[in-house]
Motif scaffolding. Structure first.
Motif, mmCIF file in Angstrom:
data_model
loop_
_atom_site.group_PDB
_atom_site.id
_atom_site.type_symbol
_atom_site.label_atom_id
_atom_site.label_comp_id
_atom_site.label_asym_id
_atom_site.label_seq_id
_atom_site.Cartn_x
_atom_site.Cartn_y
_atom_site.Cartn_z
ATOM 1 N N MET A 139 -0.288 3.716 -4.670
ATOM 2 C CA MET A 139 -0.481 4.210 -3.309
ATOM 3 C C MET A 139 -0.748 3.031 -2.381
ATOM 4 N N ARG A 140 -0.266 3.150 -1.161
ATOM 5 C CA ARG A 140 -0.383 2.053 -0.198
ATOM 6 C C ARG A 140 -1.352 2.422 0.910
ATOM 7 N N HIS A 141 -2.542 2.849 0.566
ATOM 8 C CA HIS A 141 -3.509 3.205 1.591
ATOM 9 C C HIS A 141 -3.898 1.970 2.388
ATOM 10 N N LYS A 142 -3.935 2.125 3.703
ATOM 11 C CA LYS A 142 -4.345 1.072 4.650
ATOM 12 C C LYS A 142 -3.473 -0.184 4.566
ATOM 13 N N LYS A 143 -2.220 -0.016 4.200
ATOM 14 C CA LYS A 143 -1.274 -1.130 4.184
ATOM 15 C C LYS A 143 -0.297 -0.919 5.333
ATOM 16 N N ALA A 144 -0.422 -1.730 6.355
ATOM 17 C CA ALA A 144 0.406 -1.555 7.550
ATOM 18 C C ALA A 144 1.765 -2.206 7.350
ATOM 19 N N GLY A 145 2.754 -1.706 8.054
ATOM 20 C CA GLY A 145 4.082 -2.302 8.043
ATOM 21 C C GLY A 145 4.972 -1.723 6.971
ATOM 22 N N ARG A 146 6.258 -1.860 7.190
ATOM 23 C CA ARG A 146 7.246 -1.358 6.245
ATOM 24 C C ARG A 146 7.784 -2.510 5.407
ATOM 25 N N LYS A 147 8.115 -2.225 4.163
ATOM 26 C CA LYS A 147 8.615 -3.265 3.272
ATOM 27 C C LYS A 147 10.132 -3.390 3.293
ATOM 28 N N PHE A 148 10.844 -2.310 3.539
ATOM 29 C CA PHE A 148 12.303 -2.282 3.562
ATOM 30 C C PHE A 148 12.921 -2.730 2.240
ATOM 31 N N LYS A 149 12.188 -2.675 1.142
ATOM 32 C CA LYS A 149 12.650 -3.101 -0.182
ATOM 33 C C LYS A 149 13.175 -4.527 -0.149
ATOM 34 N N ARG A 150 12.468 -5.401 0.548
ATOM 35 C CA ARG A 150 12.852 -6.801 0.661
ATOM 36 C C ARG A 150 11.649 -7.680 0.344
ATOM 37 N N SER A 151 11.931 -8.909 -0.006
ATOM 38 C CA SER A 151 10.849 -9.873 -0.218
ATOM 39 C C SER A 151 10.248 -10.234 1.142
ATOM 40 N N PRO A 152 9.040 -10.785 1.171
ATOM 41 C CA PRO A 152 8.433 -11.134 2.469
ATOM 42 C C PRO A 152 9.278 -12.101 3.296
#
Length: 140
Positions: free
Chosen positions: A1-14
């Motif tokens: 679960m990604r509680h309190k994790k802002a932003g979208r990952k888009f299934k990509r590396s940082p």
């Protein structure tokens, strides 16, 4: 679960995600309007608005160098500080608008959107609140 994790990952590396946002921001500032998916547009909006806020006071060297670290094109950075930033100098925020398109992308049926910079004379209507009338206190 990604509680309190802002932003979208888009299934990509940082690194890939950072370059995606840099390329989208450069294209938006260069052309004034781009078509992309809805999640990418929503993620791009605060990213670009922070760049425009730093450019509102006109050309200053420190914010200009910071924008060069983000933008891929020096001409776009000049345009940001000489045209786009001063255009929004009197505006406290909300420099972009997102329109959702009715059509979806043919390959994967992703929802598409248009994100664009507001025009010079465009104003967004603020929601009007009903007038509050203070009730008189009963006199005894």
């Amino acid at each position: 679960m990604r509680h309190k994790k802002a932003g979208r990952k888009f299934k990509r590396s940082p690194e890939h995600r950072r370059m995606l946002l840099r390329n989208l921001a450069t294209a938006l500032l260069e052309h004034g309007k781009i078509t992309t998916t809805v999640p990418k547009a929503k993620e791009l909006q605060p990213y670009v608005e922070k760049l425009i806020t730093s450019a509102k006071e006109g050309f200053k060297l420190d914010p200009f160098r910071r924008s060069l670290a983000v933008l891929n094109n020096k001409e776009v950075a000049y345009k940001l500080f000489h045209e786009i930033g001063p255009r929004f100098a009197s505006r406290p925020g909300g420099y972009t608008r997102i329109y959702k398109l009715a059509k979806v992308r043919q390959g994967d049926a992703a929802e598409m959107a248009v994100i664009q910079l507001l025009g010079e004379n465009e104003t967004i209507k603020t929601p009007s609140r009903p007038a509050v009338v203070a009730a008189e206190a009963p006199t005894a």
